[in-house]
Design a protein around this motif. Sequence first.
Motif, PDB file in Angstrom:
ATOM      1  N   TYR A 225       0.751  -1.092   0.049  1.00 11.81           N
ATOM      2  CA  TYR A 225       0.114   0.029   0.127  1.00 11.81           C
ATOM      3  C   TYR A 225       1.001   1.416  -0.037  1.00 11.81           C
ATOM      4  O   TYR A 225       1.949   1.374   0.794  1.00 11.81           O
ATOM      5  N   ILE A 226       0.505   2.258  -0.723  1.00 13.12           N
ATOM      6  CA  ILE A 226       1.085   3.446  -0.932  1.00 13.12           C
ATOM      7  C   ILE A 226       0.895   4.455   0.428  1.00 13.12           C
ATOM      8  O   ILE A 226      -0.417   4.620   0.447  1.00 13.12           O
ATOM      9  N   LYS A 227       1.593   4.592   1.270  1.00 10.58           N
ATOM     10  CA  LYS A 227       1.139   5.509   2.313  1.00 10.58           C
ATOM     11  C   LYS A 227       1.361   7.121   1.934  1.00 10.58           C
ATOM     12  O   LYS A 227       0.437   7.963   2.471  1.00 10.58           O
ATOM     13  N   SER A 228       2.647   7.191   1.156  1.00 10.06           N
ATOM     14  CA  SER A 228       2.796   8.810   1.001  1.00 10.06           C
ATOM     15  C   SER A 228       3.465   8.837  -0.379  1.00 10.06           C
ATOM     16  O   SER A 228       4.064   7.666  -0.780  1.00 10.06           O
ATOM     17  N   ILE A 229       3.644   9.846  -0.776  1.00  9.26           N
ATOM     18  CA  ILE A 229       4.373  10.009  -2.215  1.00  9.26           C
ATOM     19  C   ILE A 229       5.234  11.240  -2.169  1.00  9.26           C
ATOM     20  O   ILE A 229       4.720  12.449  -1.472  1.00  9.26           O
ATOM     21  N   LYS A 230       6.401  11.457  -2.768  1.00 10.06           N
ATOM     22  CA  LYS A 230       7.032  12.561  -2.809  1.00 10.06           C
ATOM     23  C   LYS A 230       7.568  12.523  -4.421  1.00 10.06           C
ATOM     24  O   LYS A 230       7.866  11.736  -4.942  1.00 10.06           O
TER      25      LYS A 230
END
Length: 730
Positions: A694-699
Amino acid sequence: MISNSVFKLSVLALGTVALVACSNSEKKQIAAESYVDWVDPLIGSGGHGHVFVGASIPHGMIQLGPNNNKKGWDWCSGYHDSDSTIIGFAHTHLSGTGIADLGDILLMPAVSVIDSAGYLPSSAYVSTFLKQEELVTPGFYQVKLHPSGVNVELTAGERVGMHRYVYPSDKKAQVVVDLENSAQSLMLREGTISSELQLINDSTVVGVRSSDEWAMNHTVYFRSIFSKSILNSRLYAKEKGKKMVLDFGILQEPLLVKTAVSYVSSEGALANLEAEHRTFDEVHEDAVELWNDALSKIQVEVKDDNVKKMFYTALYHTMISPSVFQDVDGSYKGADGKVYQTSDFVPYTIFSLWDTYRAVHPLYTLIDTRNADYVNSLLAIYDQQKSLPIWHLAANETSCMVGVHSIPVIVDACLKGFSGIDVERAYQAVKSIREMNDNGLDFVRNQEYIPADKISWSVARALEYAIDDYAVAQLAKHLGKEDDYQLFMKRSKYYAHYFDSDSGFMRGKLADGSWRLPFDPSHSLHMEDDYVEGNAWQYTWLVPHDPQGLVKLFGGKKQFVEKLDSLFIVSSELNEGASIDITGMIGQYAHGNEPSHHILYLYPYVGERAKAAKLLHQVYDSFYKATPDGLIGNEDCGQMSAWYIFSAMGFYPVNPVDGTFVFGSPLLDRVTMNLNNGKKFEIIAHNNSQRNIYIKSIKLNGKPYDKFYITYEDIMNGGVLEFEIVDILN
């Protein structure tokens, strides 16, 4: 991954090294990486994958490989993993299609062909082989034939196929030139309609084959030159197909054969042949270098070798077609049957547009420098046949499937600013859909929907036309054509006519405005239905250009999510007579065919990215395996693979022309895309694992990024995209 020992054995068999010294350090590094080692061309050769097996270079005119003796739907490419017979080695093939064609110009080494005054039966030279005596790598094919004992090696240049045959030293070396057999047509057409064969000296054979198969007017010229003198020959003719047996006597050295093809003329085949001065080994070395360079466009790191193998094989499959369709002198056969000459662009053929507009061509806009050529090829076809291409094959419009999907391919390239395309000319071509009358488009223009009792596949056609109209609208807006923009945007929303709010499905509507009855959303028939290769469960979601509009039709996010959830949990049972293309089932989601490919990526539009991630990994694990039957449906000229390529990197182009890529769940730990503008775009999935999905955060470039998609512009600017991956989302 092909083991080093096997690869070294193949190199020894060739008597050369597979990789050559390059002219600069960067190319040397690419060669040293040996991306070809991660490709297994046999993936997808079993099951219903229908992939081409043989030797080629990226997007080359030649696809040189074996044709099995057995025929049937799973032999559309001429080869199927279940088969152990070979009837000859043909110079043209399709890859992954659901209809057979090509397989032209077969050469078959033999040692004991029946010398008969009558016609030569295929049974006189058909051979068998053992899988452990077959080797396939990008640009190379090798097999030992039984009972003859002949060892066959094949490689390919852009317009020339190279053969090397090693015969037993105590048997007469012979070659059968076969212009009768080809990949079997499933269209119940004539097959070979004429052929000519001529021995013009003791080392050269020329000929031409014309056929009426999927491509109704298909002609291929060829010229073959042999390294040994032809001692005897015999021509066999039966009705329209001709064969010739060439006898070389006892040979102590390999027999080398160089064959060039042309779709224009015998002179074109000669020019293509004369332009190829390299030896077999040199052609193979260059093929490996070309494949390494092409595959290096995306460099990946991942802990699971099978994922890396699947990824590079998928990338390989997207680079077989479209294929060069022009001779070395610039001439090519137009869609009107006339011969044209151009140096302004390189014409290509094999455009499986119903499939490839979804993800293959969006992939090309990132890493392929040929995009302007593809678009100019489509525009030239439009000029010549006076209609937009739908499924174009070797100067023939097959009109296969539904929609007019040269439109989104052309529009997407124009909106993304590829140089070398006349955008105004492109717009005049794509807006011609407004005046088209075929296949229900007159009903779209005159009454906004296609009556199910007037036109077959009415729902499927209309939903695809809405996507095309949306694409035209976007190009009209780009060019400041406001009236056209409003018109085509209105047409792009005609999909709403087919939505039944009571049942929650897209349904066939009769001429009197009532719904077609009876209705079963799981029901599918091949020809007499409102859908094509699918049913209402799959087609209800085919609004990739307007997901938010589809959500509103359902009454809001809650109802939309409930219905989408149900797609994956209802029974997978299909009715008797349902399309054989409905495969790869999770509930009624069917990953084995293109209309379903964007559906998982609808979840992020309504804030349910975690549901997409879980289902994406189910698809990865169930429907993409590093085995011959590892593709769950037809490869379709790269679309099944392009879905995997994008998804493994972490995003997918739901809308084929708006330049956005929706986030999913990456399989790869690190990706470096070498973009076609010379920049690099890196993707890093921190803490990626089988458990963490699961993608929690993106930069993006070190800054927090809160969109559920990334834009084409952001990618092409270069930089670093970082995913923080976890096992549970709070």
